[in-house]
Design an enzyme around this catalytic site. Sequence first.
Site, PDB file in Angstrom:
ATOM      1  N   HIS A 154       0.846  -1.202   0.000  1.00 13.43           N
ATOM      2  CA  HIS A 154       0.000   0.000   0.000  1.00 13.43           C
ATOM      3  C   HIS A 154       0.882   1.253   0.000  1.00 13.43           C
ATOM      4  O   HIS A 154       0.974   1.960   1.011  1.00 13.43           O
ATOM      5  CB  HIS A 154      -0.851  -0.094   1.277  1.00 13.43           C
ATOM      6  CG  HIS A 154      -1.934   0.906   1.468  1.00 13.43           C
ATOM      7  ND1 HIS A 154      -1.744   2.265   1.393  1.00 13.43           N
ATOM      8  CD2 HIS A 154      -3.234   0.739   1.784  1.00 13.43           C
ATOM      9  CE1 HIS A 154      -2.885   2.873   1.658  1.00 13.43           C
ATOM     10  NE2 HIS A 154      -3.805   1.969   1.890  1.00 13.43           N
ATOM     11  N   GLU A 254      -1.401   1.420  -4.954  1.00 11.35           N
ATOM     12  CA  GLU A 254      -1.200   0.185  -4.197  1.00 11.35           C
ATOM     13  C   GLU A 254      -1.122  -1.025  -5.125  1.00 11.35           C
ATOM     14  O   GLU A 254      -2.026  -1.263  -5.917  1.00 11.35           O
ATOM     15  CB  GLU A 254      -2.347   0.043  -3.189  1.00 11.35           C
ATOM     16  CG  GLU A 254      -2.497   1.302  -2.342  1.00 11.35           C
ATOM     17  CD  GLU A 254      -3.828   1.375  -1.594  1.00 11.35           C
ATOM     18  OE1 GLU A 254      -4.361   0.326  -1.214  1.00 11.35           O
ATOM     19  OE2 GLU A 254      -4.335   2.491  -1.409  1.00 11.35           O
TER      20      GLU A 254
END
Length: 278
Positions: A154, A254
């Site tokens: 992420h 991400e």
Amino acid sequence: MIVHKKLANGFACIEIKNSSAEATIALQGAHIFHYKREGEEPILWLSEVSDFEAGKAIRGGIPVCWPWFGFNEDKTLPQHGFARTALWEFVCSGEVDEKTTSITLKLTHSDETLKMWCYKFELELKITISDRLSMELKTTNLDRESFTITQALHTYFAVSHISDVTIKGLDRKPYLDALTWKNEVQKGDISFNQEVDRVYQEVDGEIVLIDKNRIVHLKNEGSSSVVVWNPWIEKCSRMSAMKPTAYESMLCIESANAFDDFKVIKPNESHTLRATIY
Ligand code: BG6
């Protein structure tokens, strides 16, 4: 140079520096929260008000979302899984050459993880630091049954100002808009003037982040989904460990196996998600 350090509260980190770059990684979550190439500004965004505390996810850097991405059906379980707040084990590190350092951390099942997710596993993150930042997140099934994971590296990118950035590489890709839960198709490049929370699908090429003074590339393997997120004004003011204006200087892209891009892993088999930032 590889230095194992502890903050005053005992929070363990590993600092890495070689002739091309530097990085800092927390043992909790195998969380890279600083990466900077020699002579350049940091590539990763880190909240000025982030926690560095046992059990709390660092806000910024590269949280490892695993074994599920987003919410779990069981709302008592943490969003984005437990790997980002679990204490990982240091496996090894090495100076490949004067410009390249690698480090491997791992997480295995424990009584605590088995209570949240009833499978035996080994999760390994190999990080290579040079003028590129490479990550290989390998999930191995040590259980007798197959299991399904969703996951993400992420990445929070630091940007000069959110209004000045463009993302290329996702034109014509289908996406799930997580704000409306509608399926859409991207038209052209992405720029920002409102909250964005989207799961792009069928992604296979390079993603390019064009900022005022630099261009950053991201390439994923073992993944066909990419999440693009900026909380914008209202959500940012409600986010934990973020200043209300933080949305102006960050952007998440991400590298994921999310939603339909889930992975089923059979006993004794592995899946590796790779992401390279350059
Ligand atoms: C993103 C999600 O991946 O993570 C967003 O798409 C979410 O919806 C964001 O707000 C941050 O999540 P968290 O759990 O770190 O606050």
